[in-house]
Structure formats: C-alpha cells, structure tokens
Design a protein around this motif. Structure first.
Motif, PDB file in Angstrom:
ATOM      1  N   ASN A  96       0.842  -1.196   0.000  1.00  0.00           N
ATOM      2  CA  ASN A  96       0.000   0.000   0.000  1.00  0.00           C
ATOM      3  C   ASN A  96       0.877   1.247   0.000  1.00  0.00           C
ATOM      4  O   ASN A  96       1.744   1.394   0.858  1.00  0.00           O
ATOM      5  CB  ASN A  96      -0.915  -0.007   1.219  1.00  0.00           C
ATOM      6  CG  ASN A  96      -1.823   1.196   1.269  1.00  0.00           C
ATOM      7  OD1 ASN A  96      -2.199   1.737   0.240  1.00  0.00           O
ATOM      8  ND2 ASN A  96      -2.184   1.610   2.459  1.00  0.00           N
ATOM      9  N   LYS A  97       0.655   2.135  -0.960  1.00  0.00           N
ATOM     10  CA  LYS A  97       1.452   3.362  -1.055  1.00  0.00           C
ATOM     11  C   LYS A  97       0.608   4.619  -0.852  1.00  0.00           C
ATOM     12  O   LYS A  97       1.093   5.726  -1.016  1.00  0.00           O
ATOM     13  CB  LYS A  97       2.162   3.411  -2.410  1.00  0.00           C
ATOM     14  CG  LYS A  97       3.223   2.324  -2.554  1.00  0.00           C
ATOM     15  CD  LYS A  97       3.900   2.393  -3.895  1.00  0.00           C
ATOM     16  CE  LYS A  97       4.982   1.399  -4.126  1.00  0.00           C
ATOM     17  NZ  LYS A  97       5.000   0.177  -3.406  1.00  0.00           N
ATOM     18  N   GLU A  98      -0.663   4.451  -0.493  1.00  0.00           N
ATOM     19  CA  GLU A  98      -1.540   5.593  -0.261  1.00  0.00           C
ATOM     20  C   GLU A  98      -1.119   6.358   0.991  1.00  0.00           C
ATOM     21  O   GLU A  98      -0.514   5.792   1.900  1.00  0.00           O
ATOM     22  CB  GLU A  98      -2.991   5.132  -0.070  1.00  0.00           C
ATOM     23  CG  GLU A  98      -3.677   4.643  -1.317  1.00  0.00           C
ATOM     24  CD  GLU A  98      -5.126   4.321  -1.008  1.00  0.00           C
ATOM     25  OE1 GLU A  98      -5.895   5.272  -0.759  1.00  0.00           O
ATOM     26  OE2 GLU A  98      -5.467   3.126  -1.015  1.00  0.00           O
ATOM     27  N   LYS A  99      -1.476   7.643   1.017  1.00  0.00           N
ATOM     28  CA  LYS A  99      -1.230   8.477   2.201  1.00  0.00           C
ATOM     29  C   LYS A  99      -2.362   8.260   3.196  1.00  0.00           C
ATOM     30  O   LYS A  99      -3.529   8.210   2.819  1.00  0.00           O
ATOM     31  CB  LYS A  99      -1.179   9.963   1.819  1.00  0.00           C
ATOM     32  CG  LYS A  99      -0.059  10.298   0.865  1.00  0.00           C
ATOM     33  CD  LYS A  99       1.252  10.309   1.583  1.00  0.00           C
ATOM     34  CE  LYS A  99       2.352  10.766   0.630  1.00  0.00           C
ATOM     35  NZ  LYS A  99       3.642  10.248   1.005  1.00  0.00           N
ATOM     36  N   GLY A 100      -2.006   8.077   4.455  1.00  0.00           N
ATOM     37  CA  GLY A 100      -3.027   7.879   5.470  1.00  0.00           C
ATOM     38  C   GLY A 100      -2.466   7.346   6.762  1.00  0.00           C
ATOM     39  O   GLY A 100      -1.264   7.416   7.022  1.00  0.00           O
ATOM     40  N   THR A 101      -3.365   6.762   7.559  1.00  0.00           N
ATOM     41  CA  THR A 101      -3.020   6.278   8.892  1.00  0.00           C
ATOM     42  C   THR A 101      -3.365   4.802   9.018  1.00  0.00           C
ATOM     43  O   THR A 101      -4.435   4.371   8.593  1.00  0.00           O
ATOM     44  CB  THR A 101      -3.793   7.077   9.962  1.00  0.00           C
ATOM     45  OG1 THR A 101      -3.516   8.477   9.782  1.00  0.00           O
ATOM     46  CG2 THR A 101      -3.407   6.665  11.368  1.00  0.00           C
ATOM     47  N   TYR A 102      -2.447   4.057   9.619  1.00  0.00           N
ATOM     48  CA  TYR A 102      -2.669   2.639   9.920  1.00  0.00           C
ATOM     49  C   TYR A 102      -3.160   2.570  11.355  1.00  0.00           C
ATOM     50  O   TYR A 102      -2.507   3.088  12.269  1.00  0.00           O
ATOM     51  CB  TYR A 102      -1.374   1.851   9.745  1.00  0.00           C
ATOM     52  CG  TYR A 102      -0.929   1.799   8.298  1.00  0.00           C
ATOM     53  CD1 TYR A 102      -1.292   0.732   7.479  1.00  0.00           C
ATOM     54  CD2 TYR A 102      -0.173   2.824   7.746  1.00  0.00           C
ATOM     55  CE1 TYR A 102      -0.895   0.684   6.147  1.00  0.00           C
ATOM     56  CE2 TYR A 102       0.224   2.787   6.417  1.00  0.00           C
ATOM     57  CZ  TYR A 102      -0.142   1.711   5.629  1.00  0.00           C
ATOM     58  OH  TYR A 102       0.243   1.677   4.309  1.00  0.00           O
ATOM     59  N   VAL A 103      -4.333   1.974  11.547  1.00  0.00           N
ATOM     60  CA  VAL A 103      -4.956   1.911  12.862  1.00  0.00           C
ATOM     61  C   VAL A 103      -5.078   0.461  13.315  1.00  0.00           C
ATOM     62  O   VAL A 103      -5.028  -0.468  12.501  1.00  0.00           O
ATOM     63  CB  VAL A 103      -6.349   2.586  12.870  1.00  0.00           C
ATOM     64  CG1 VAL A 103      -6.248   4.050  12.430  1.00  0.00           C
ATOM     65  CG2 VAL A 103      -7.343   1.831  12.005  1.00  0.00           C
ATOM     66  N   CYS A 104      -5.256   0.265  14.606  1.00  0.00           N
ATOM     67  CA  CYS A 104      -5.440  -1.073  15.170  1.00  0.00           C
ATOM     68  C   CYS A 104      -6.729  -1.677  14.611  1.00  0.00           C
ATOM     69  O   CYS A 104      -7.787  -1.050  14.648  1.00  0.00           O
ATOM     70  CB  CYS A 104      -5.507  -0.986  16.691  1.00  0.00           C
ATOM     71  SG  CYS A 104      -5.826  -2.565  17.507  1.00  0.00           S
ATOM     72  N   ALA A 105      -6.654  -2.890  14.113  1.00  0.00           N
ATOM     73  CA  ALA A 105      -7.821  -3.566  13.550  1.00  0.00           C
ATOM     74  C   ALA A 105      -8.830  -3.951  14.629  1.00  0.00           C
ATOM     75  O   ALA A 105      -9.992  -4.215  14.321  1.00  0.00           O
ATOM     76  CB  ALA A 105      -7.393  -4.814  12.772  1.00  0.00           C
TER      77      ALA A 105
END
Length: 161
Positions: free
Chosen positions: A70-79
């Motif tokens: 994944n190369k999109e800009k954003g935030t990885y959050v806890c699933a």
C-alpha cells in the motif's frame, strides 16, 4: 569405567529440561487497557486471523498482507479498536514480507519483552486494547530512527487521508 561415566553424564545432561522455550510465568496480574473485552467478545468481533494475531500473538505469513504494498497516504490503525498506530510517511519497504515502519505514533504503541523463540525480542502491542502487532528491531533505516517496526498487516486497518 571412564566411558560409562561419560555416557551417564551425557545421558543426564540430555535429559535436563531447558527453560528457554517455556512460557514466561508472571505473578503480576494481567495488564489492564482502556479497551477491555472478554475472549468471546474479541472472537465475535474479529476475523479468525485477526483474533489469532491480535489476541494470541500469532504471526501472519510473510508477503500475505494486502497492506504490504500500500502506497496511499493515510493512517494505519489497530484492527481491533481503531487506535491510530502508524503514519504512511513512516512506512518503508524492508523486504521482510511484513509492513514496516521506522516510527510509531507516540503513546499509542506499547512494548514488552517476548521470549517465545528462546531469546529476548521487543514485542509491540496496541496501548489501547493490548492487541499484538509485531516486533521492533534495530535494523531500520539509519537515516531516520534506525528502527524497524515489523507489523502483522492483519493487525492493521488503513484509513486514507
């Protein structure tokens, strides 16, 4: 006589029980987190793989995560609880097969020592729900933090900016 004695000593040593693979027992009570649920609640809310990784500290297969490339800009959050854990600008290609980041969102990731494979490693988990994320190593990019947060992709959801 000497050979028999040596054989007995070797037999005794071979039969000795090692402790490096034993689960670490602690007299401390379980840590409490802001989001706490029963095992049945976690099982009903998470997919099987999310449950085994986040709640049982399993590891997903390398190169199996949709978030790896994944190369999109954003935030990885806890699933499990949606706590923001990592930002896309801190993600890098480590070649290990798991999403890797050079830093976490401060205060949202907690650390423990894990002895599951016979030596100490730094385990990462969500500071809000205690979900297992992965491990942090000191072989990341030297031009930034030098850290490699090696994270199970199934433990993360991605929210685009």
């Amino acid at each position: 006589m000497g050979k028999k004695l040596l054989f007995v000593v070797l037999l005794v040593l071979a039969g000795c029980k090692g402790v490096s693979q034993e689960e670490q027992k602690s007299s401390e009570k379980e840590k409490e987190y802001p989001v706490t649920k029963t095992d049945a609640e976690w099982r009903s809310e998470l997919t099987d793989m999310e449950y085994y990784v986040l709640r049982k500290a399993a590891t997903e297969n390398a190169f199996s995560s949709d978030l790896l490339d994944n190369k999109e800009k954003g935030t990885y959050v806890c699933a499990a609880c949606a706590t923001p854990l990592f930002r896309s600008e801190n993600k890098f290609k480590s070649g290990t097969g798991w999403p890797s980041f050079d830093r976490e969102i401060k205060g949202n990731v907690a650390y423990d020592v894990d002895y599951k494979i016979g030596y100490a490693r730094t385990e990462e988990h969500c500071a809000t729900c205690g979900g297992h994320l992965g491990h942090v190593f000191n072989d990341g990019p030297r031009n930034t933090t030098g850290k490699r947060h090696c994270i199970n992709g199934v433990a993360l959801d991605f929210i685009a900016d």
